[in-house]
Design a protein around this motif. Structure first.
Motif, short mmCIF file in Angstrom:
data_model
loop_
_atom_site.label_atom_id
_atom_site.label_comp_id
_atom_site.label_asym_id
_atom_site.label_seq_id
_atom_site.Cartn_x
_atom_site.Cartn_y
_atom_site.Cartn_z
N ASN A 1 0.84 -1.19 0.00
CA ASN A 1 0.00 0.00 0.00
C ASN A 1 0.87 1.24 0.00
OD1 ASN A 1 -2.59 1.03 0.20
ND2 ASN A 1 -3.09 -0.44 1.82
N SER A 2 0.56 2.22 -0.83
CA SER A 2 1.33 3.45 -0.74
C SER A 2 0.56 4.43 0.13
CB SER A 2 1.56 4.05 -2.12
OG SER A 2 0.41 4.73 -2.55
N SER A 3 1.27 5.36 0.71
CA SER A 3 0.58 6.37 1.50
C SER A 3 0.53 7.65 0.69
CB SER A 3 1.32 6.62 2.80
OG SER A 3 2.48 7.37 2.52
N LEU B 1 5.96 7.23 -17.15
CA LEU B 1 5.61 5.81 -17.18
C LEU B 1 5.66 5.20 -15.78
CD1 LEU B 1 5.50 4.65 -20.07
CD2 LEU B 1 7.63 3.46 -19.55
N ASP B 2 4.61 4.50 -15.40
CA ASP B 2 4.72 3.73 -14.17
C ASP B 2 4.09 2.35 -14.36
OD1 ASP B 2 5.58 3.12 -11.64
OD2 ASP B 2 4.24 4.48 -10.59
N ASP B 3 4.35 1.48 -13.42
CA ASP B 3 3.81 0.13 -13.52
C ASP B 3 2.29 0.14 -13.32
OD1 ASP B 3 4.06 0.81 -10.81
OD2 ASP B 3 4.99 -1.07 -10.21
N ILE B 4 1.83 0.94 -12.35
CA ILE B 4 0.40 0.87 -12.01
C ILE B 4 -0.09 2.19 -11.41
CG2 ILE B 4 0.82 -0.02 -9.67
CD1 ILE B 4 -1.58 -1.94 -10.13
N ALA B 5 -1.34 2.50 -11.68
CA ALA B 5 -2.01 3.57 -10.93
C ALA B 5 -2.95 2.86 -9.97
CB ALA B 5 -2.79 4.49 -11.86
N ASP B 6 -2.60 2.94 -8.69
CA ASP B 6 -3.38 2.26 -7.65
C ASP B 6 -4.14 3.36 -6.90
OD1 ASP B 6 -4.08 0.02 -5.98
OD2 ASP B 6 -2.49 0.54 -4.60
N THR B 7 -3.63 3.79 -5.76
CA THR B 7 -4.25 4.95 -5.12
C THR B 7 -4.03 6.19 -5.98
OG1 THR B 7 -2.24 5.59 -3.92
CG2 THR B 7 -3.72 4.02 -2.83
N ALA B 8 -2.99 6.13 -6.83
CA ALA B 8 -2.55 7.24 -7.70
C ALA B 8 -1.83 8.35 -6.95
CB ALA B 8 -3.69 7.79 -8.56
N ASN B 9 -1.51 8.12 -5.69
CA ASN B 9 -0.71 9.11 -4.95
C ASN B 9 0.64 9.34 -5.64
OD1 ASN B 9 -2.42 9.80 -2.74
ND2 ASN B 9 -2.02 7.79 -1.85
N THR B 10 1.25 8.25 -6.11
CA THR B 10 2.56 8.38 -6.76
C THR B 10 2.46 9.20 -8.04
OG1 THR B 10 3.13 6.18 -5.90
CG2 THR B 10 4.54 7.08 -7.65
N MET B 11 1.55 8.81 -8.93
CA MET B 11 1.43 9.51 -10.21
C MET B 11 1.03 10.96 -10.01
SD MET B 11 2.46 8.36 -12.94
CE MET B 11 2.23 7.51 -14.47
N ASP C 1 -4.07 -0.45 -14.33
CA ASP C 1 -4.85 0.59 -13.66
C ASP C 1 -5.84 -0.09 -12.73
OD1 ASP C 1 -5.94 3.01 -13.03
OD2 ASP C 1 -7.10 3.23 -14.89
N LYS C 2 -5.86 0.37 -11.47
CA LYS C 2 -6.87 -0.13 -10.52
C LYS C 2 -7.75 1.04 -10.12
CE LYS C 2 -3.98 -3.47 -7.93
NZ LYS C 2 -3.30 -3.60 -6.62
N PRO C 3 -8.71 1.40 -10.98
CA PRO C 3 -9.50 2.62 -10.74
C PRO C 3 -10.27 2.61 -9.41
CG PRO C 3 -10.35 1.39 -12.62
CD PRO C 3 -9.07 0.75 -12.25
N LYS D 1 -6.89 -6.37 -7.15
CA LYS D 1 -6.18 -7.62 -6.89
C LYS D 1 -4.71 -7.27 -6.72
CE LYS D 1 -8.98 -10.92 -9.43
NZ LYS D 1 -9.06 -11.79 -10.59
N PHE D 2 -4.01 -8.02 -5.87
CA PHE D 2 -2.58 -7.78 -5.72
C PHE D 2 -1.82 -8.57 -6.78
CE2 PHE D 2 1.67 -8.06 -3.89
CZ PHE D 2 1.90 -6.71 -3.67
N VAL D 3 -1.06 -7.86 -7.59
CA VAL D 3 -0.35 -8.51 -8.69
C VAL D 3 1.15 -8.50 -8.45
CG1 VAL D 3 -2.14 -7.98 -10.37
CG2 VAL D 3 -0.24 -6.38 -10.04
N VAL D 4 1.81 -9.51 -9.00
CA VAL D 4 3.26 -9.68 -8.84
C VAL D 4 3.84 -10.15 -10.17
CG1 VAL D 4 5.05 -10.86 -7.49
CG2 VAL D 4 2.88 -10.32 -6.40
P1 IMP Z 1 -0.03 4.23 -5.94
O1 IMP Z 1 -0.85 3.68 -4.79
O2 IMP Z 1 -0.88 4.47 -7.14
O3 IMP Z 1 0.74 5.44 -5.50
O4 IMP Z 1 1.00 3.11 -6.34
C1 IMP Z 1 2.26 3.08 -5.73
C2 IMP Z 1 3.00 1.83 -5.98
O5 IMP Z 1 2.37 0.78 -5.30
C3 IMP Z 1 3.09 1.34 -7.42
O6 IMP Z 1 4.08 2.00 -8.19
C4 IMP Z 1 3.47 -0.10 -7.19
O7 IMP Z 1 4.87 -0.21 -7.03
C5 IMP Z 1 2.77 -0.42 -5.88
N1 IMP Z 1 1.60 -1.28 -6.12
C6 IMP Z 1 0.31 -0.96 -6.21
N2 IMP Z 1 -0.46 -2.02 -6.45
C7 IMP Z 1 0.39 -3.08 -6.51
C8 IMP Z 1 0.22 -4.49 -6.75
O8 IMP Z 1 -0.88 -5.01 -6.96
N3 IMP Z 1 1.36 -5.23 -6.73
C9 IMP Z 1 2.59 -4.71 -6.53
N4 IMP Z 1 2.80 -3.41 -6.32
C10 IMP Z 1 1.71 -2.61 -6.31
#
Ligand code: IMP
Ligand code: MG
Length: 181
Positions: free
Chosen positions: A77-79, A101-111, A133-135, A154-157
């Protein structure tokens, strides 16, 4: 979560990834054909995606640069507090059309954070691309310009995605299920 004890499920195998990345590359090629494209890849998560994507963008003027960010939070989880660990190494990006470019937009705090950081350097233009993208997980509003696949929560690896900094080298993307094996 001890992922060694869980069942894994392949979500995107190598062929599915390469097919979609080739499509993205062609889309990006069309949009940046006559531009100076600067691809900024966020480490470490997007290094494998970046390597495959840039080889699918067949244009003459493309540069690649990297940036490392870190966020306080636990491993899955990112904060909201993101910071720059290593910035890009080009001082003046005003002549470049930047694709972040990033691997994923999850919470999108990073982007959200990195977008503002790079926008502050006044690139000619700025767009974003994520492989996944995990909207449903958003904490801030964000929509990437190019998305590989939109997925459920879903948590991906694998393929750059880590679990405790490991498994990035797995050549496909798998999902760790709740089931024990
Ligand atoms: P954010 O929550 O959008 O800021 O994502 C921050 C970072 O969390 C991503 O760049 C990934 O490295 C990591 N992350 C988010 N979801 C997953 C996942 O399902 N598997 C592995 N890393 C994840
Ligand atoms: Mg990560």
């Amino acid at each position: 979560m001890d992922i060694e004890e869980r069942k894994w499920e392949i979500m995107y195998d190598q062929e599915a990834l390469q097919t979609r990345i080739k499509e993205l590359g062609q889309e990006i090629k069309k949009d940046y054909q006559d531009k100076n494209l600067l691809v900024i890849s966020l480490l470490k998560g997007s290094f494998i995606f970046c390597a495959d994507l840039v080889r699918a963008i067949d244009i003459p003027r493309l540069r690649v640069n990297f940036m490392t960010t870190s966020s306080y939070g636990n491993s899955t989880n990112s904060s909201g507090r993101v910071r720059v660990q290593a910035d890009i190494t080009i001082d003046d990006i005003s002549q470049y059309d930047v694709l972040l470019l990033d691997d994923i937009a999850d919470t999108a705090n990073t982007m959200d954070f990195v977008y503002k950081h790079i926008a502050g350097k006044n690139p000619k233009s700025l767009k974003t691309c994520v492989l996944l993208d995990k909207p449903s997980r958003r904490q801030v509003e964000f929509e990437a310009d190019y998305v590989g696949f939109s997925i459920e929560d879903k948590f991906v690896v694998g393929y750059g995605f880590d679990f405790e900094d490991m498994y990035r080298n797995v050549p496909y993307i798998f999902n760790v299920t709740d089931e024990l094996r």
